[in-house]
Scaffold this motif. Sequence first.
Motif, mmCIF file in Angstrom:
data_model
loop_
_atom_site.group_PDB
_atom_site.id
_atom_site.type_symbol
_atom_site.label_atom_id
_atom_site.label_comp_id
_atom_site.label_asym_id
_atom_site.label_seq_id
_atom_site.Cartn_x
_atom_site.Cartn_y
_atom_site.Cartn_z
ATOM 1 N N ASP A 179 0.870 -1.176 0.000
ATOM 2 C CA ASP A 179 0.000 0.000 0.000
ATOM 3 C C ASP A 179 0.909 1.227 0.000
ATOM 4 N N THR A 180 1.002 1.904 -1.131
ATOM 5 C CA THR A 180 1.892 3.059 -1.242
ATOM 6 C C THR A 180 1.393 4.241 -0.426
ATOM 7 N N GLY A 181 0.099 4.292 -0.144
ATOM 8 C CA GLY A 181 -0.447 5.379 0.672
ATOM 9 C C GLY A 181 -0.004 5.289 2.122
ATOM 10 N N ARG A 182 0.057 4.076 2.655
ATOM 11 C CA ARG A 182 0.468 3.870 4.056
ATOM 12 C C ARG A 182 1.884 3.321 4.177
ATOM 13 N N ARG A 183 2.474 2.976 3.023
ATOM 14 C CA ARG A 183 3.822 2.408 2.992
ATOM 15 C C ARG A 183 3.894 1.152 3.869
ATOM 16 N N ARG A 184 2.914 0.257 3.648
ATOM 17 C CA ARG A 184 2.812 -0.984 4.416
ATOM 18 C C ARG A 184 2.513 -2.149 3.491
ATOM 19 N N VAL A 185 2.989 -3.321 3.882
ATOM 20 C CA VAL A 185 2.698 -4.561 3.166
ATOM 21 C C VAL A 185 1.480 -5.206 3.812
ATOM 22 N N GLY A 186 0.595 -5.744 3.005
ATOM 23 C CA GLY A 186 -0.576 -6.435 3.522
ATOM 24 C C GLY A 186 -1.042 -7.511 2.568
ATOM 25 N N ARG A 187 -1.889 -8.383 3.068
ATOM 26 C CA ARG A 187 -2.518 -9.412 2.228
ATOM 27 C C ARG A 187 -3.947 -8.970 1.962
ATOM 28 N N VAL A 188 -4.393 -9.185 0.736
ATOM 29 C CA VAL A 188 -5.773 -8.839 0.391
ATOM 30 C C VAL A 188 -6.691 -9.773 1.173
ATOM 31 N N ALA A 189 -7.513 -9.158 2.039
ATOM 32 C CA ALA A 189 -8.430 -9.922 2.886
ATOM 33 C C ALA A 189 -9.873 -9.771 2.423
ATOM 34 N N GLY A 190 -10.110 -8.845 1.511
ATOM 35 C CA GLY A 190 -11.466 -8.662 1.026
ATOM 36 C C GLY A 190 -11.603 -7.404 0.196
ATOM 37 N N HIS A 191 -12.802 -7.198 -0.271
ATOM 38 C CA HIS A 191 -13.142 -6.020 -1.071
ATOM 39 C C HIS A 191 -14.339 -5.362 -0.406
ATOM 40 N N LEU A 192 -14.250 -4.065 -0.216
ATOM 41 C CA LEU A 192 -15.306 -3.298 0.437
ATOM 42 C C LEU A 192 -15.697 -2.177 -0.513
ATOM 43 N N GLY A 193 -16.712 -2.441 -1.307
ATOM 44 C CA GLY A 193 -17.074 -1.465 -2.335
ATOM 45 C C GLY A 193 -15.931 -1.334 -3.328
ATOM 46 N N HIS A 194 -15.458 -0.105 -3.494
ATOM 47 C CA HIS A 194 -14.339 0.143 -4.411
ATOM 48 C C HIS A 194 -13.009 0.164 -3.678
ATOM 49 N N ARG A 195 -12.962 -0.338 -2.458
ATOM 50 C CA ARG A 195 -11.733 -0.337 -1.664
ATOM 51 C C ARG A 195 -11.308 -1.769 -1.350
ATOM 52 N N LEU A 196 -10.039 -1.926 -1.034
ATOM 53 C CA LEU A 196 -9.508 -3.228 -0.642
ATOM 54 C C LEU A 196 -9.371 -3.270 0.873
ATOM 55 N N VAL A 197 -9.614 -4.408 1.452
ATOM 56 C CA VAL A 197 -9.347 -4.637 2.867
ATOM 57 C C VAL A 197 -8.039 -5.406 2.928
ATOM 58 N N LEU A 198 -7.053 -4.843 3.647
ATOM 59 C CA LEU A 198 -5.736 -5.464 3.744
ATOM 60 C C LEU A 198 -5.467 -5.889 5.183
ATOM 61 N N HIS A 199 -4.740 -6.995 5.326
ATOM 62 C CA HIS A 199 -4.398 -7.534 6.642
ATOM 63 C C HIS A 199 -2.882 -7.642 6.732
ATOM 64 N N PRO A 200 -2.283 -7.124 7.814
ATOM 65 C CA PRO A 200 -0.827 -7.241 7.929
ATOM 66 C C PRO A 200 -0.394 -8.700 8.065
ATOM 67 N N PRO A 201 0.640 -9.126 7.352
ATOM 68 C CA PRO A 201 1.063 -10.525 7.392
ATOM 69 C C PRO A 201 1.448 -11.001 8.791
ATOM 70 N N ALA A 202 1.988 -10.129 9.626
ATOM 71 C CA ALA A 202 2.412 -10.516 10.977
ATOM 72 C C ALA A 202 1.270 -10.421 11.985
ATOM 73 N N GLY A 203 0.070 -10.100 11.517
ATOM 74 C CA GLY A 203 -1.075 -9.953 12.411
ATOM 75 C C GLY A 203 -1.304 -8.495 12.762
ATOM 76 N N GLY A 204 -2.455 -8.230 13.285
ATOM 77 C CA GLY A 204 -2.813 -6.860 13.640
ATOM 78 C C GLY A 204 -4.125 -6.467 13.016
ATOM 79 N N ASP A 205 -4.395 -5.179 13.077
ATOM 80 C CA ASP A 205 -5.666 -4.653 12.580
ATOM 81 C C ASP A 205 -5.666 -4.502 11.067
ATOM 82 N N ASP A 206 -6.778 -4.894 10.446
ATOM 83 C CA ASP A 206 -6.971 -4.689 9.021
ATOM 84 C C ASP A 206 -7.109 -3.199 8.737
ATOM 85 N N TRP A 207 -6.881 -2.823 7.500
ATOM 86 C CA TRP A 207 -7.134 -1.461 7.059
ATOM 87 C C TRP A 207 -7.657 -1.501 5.644
#
Length: 83
Positions: free
Chosen positions: A17-45
Motif C-alpha cells: 500500500d503506497t499510501g500507508r507504505r505498508r505490506v498487507g494481504r488482500v483480505a477482502g473487497h469493500l465497495g471500491h476499496r480493498l481490505v488489507l491484513h498485515p502478514p504478521a497480524g494486527g488490525d486490518d485497514w
Amino acid sequence: MTGNEGNELPFGTLVFDTGRRRVGRVAGHLGHRLVLHPPAGGDDWDADPMSVRPATAREELTARLHTRTPKPREDDADGPEPP
C-alpha cells in the motif's frame, strides 16, 4: 498510482500500500476499496486500489521475516527469571 482500479486482486495476494507504505494481504473487497491484513497480524485497514501494487520480492521477504521473528514481550525484556 498503480492502475489497479477495476483489476481485482485475488484474496491472499501480498501487496504494498503506497499510501500507508505498508505490506498487507488482500483480505477482502469493500465497495471500491480493498481490505488489507498485515502478514504478521494486527488490525486490518482499507486501501484505495489505485495506491496498491503487488509486493516486490524484497517486500515479500521482509514481510516473511517479520512473521517468523517473535517480538520480545515487555515482561521478557530482562530475560528469563533466574531459577
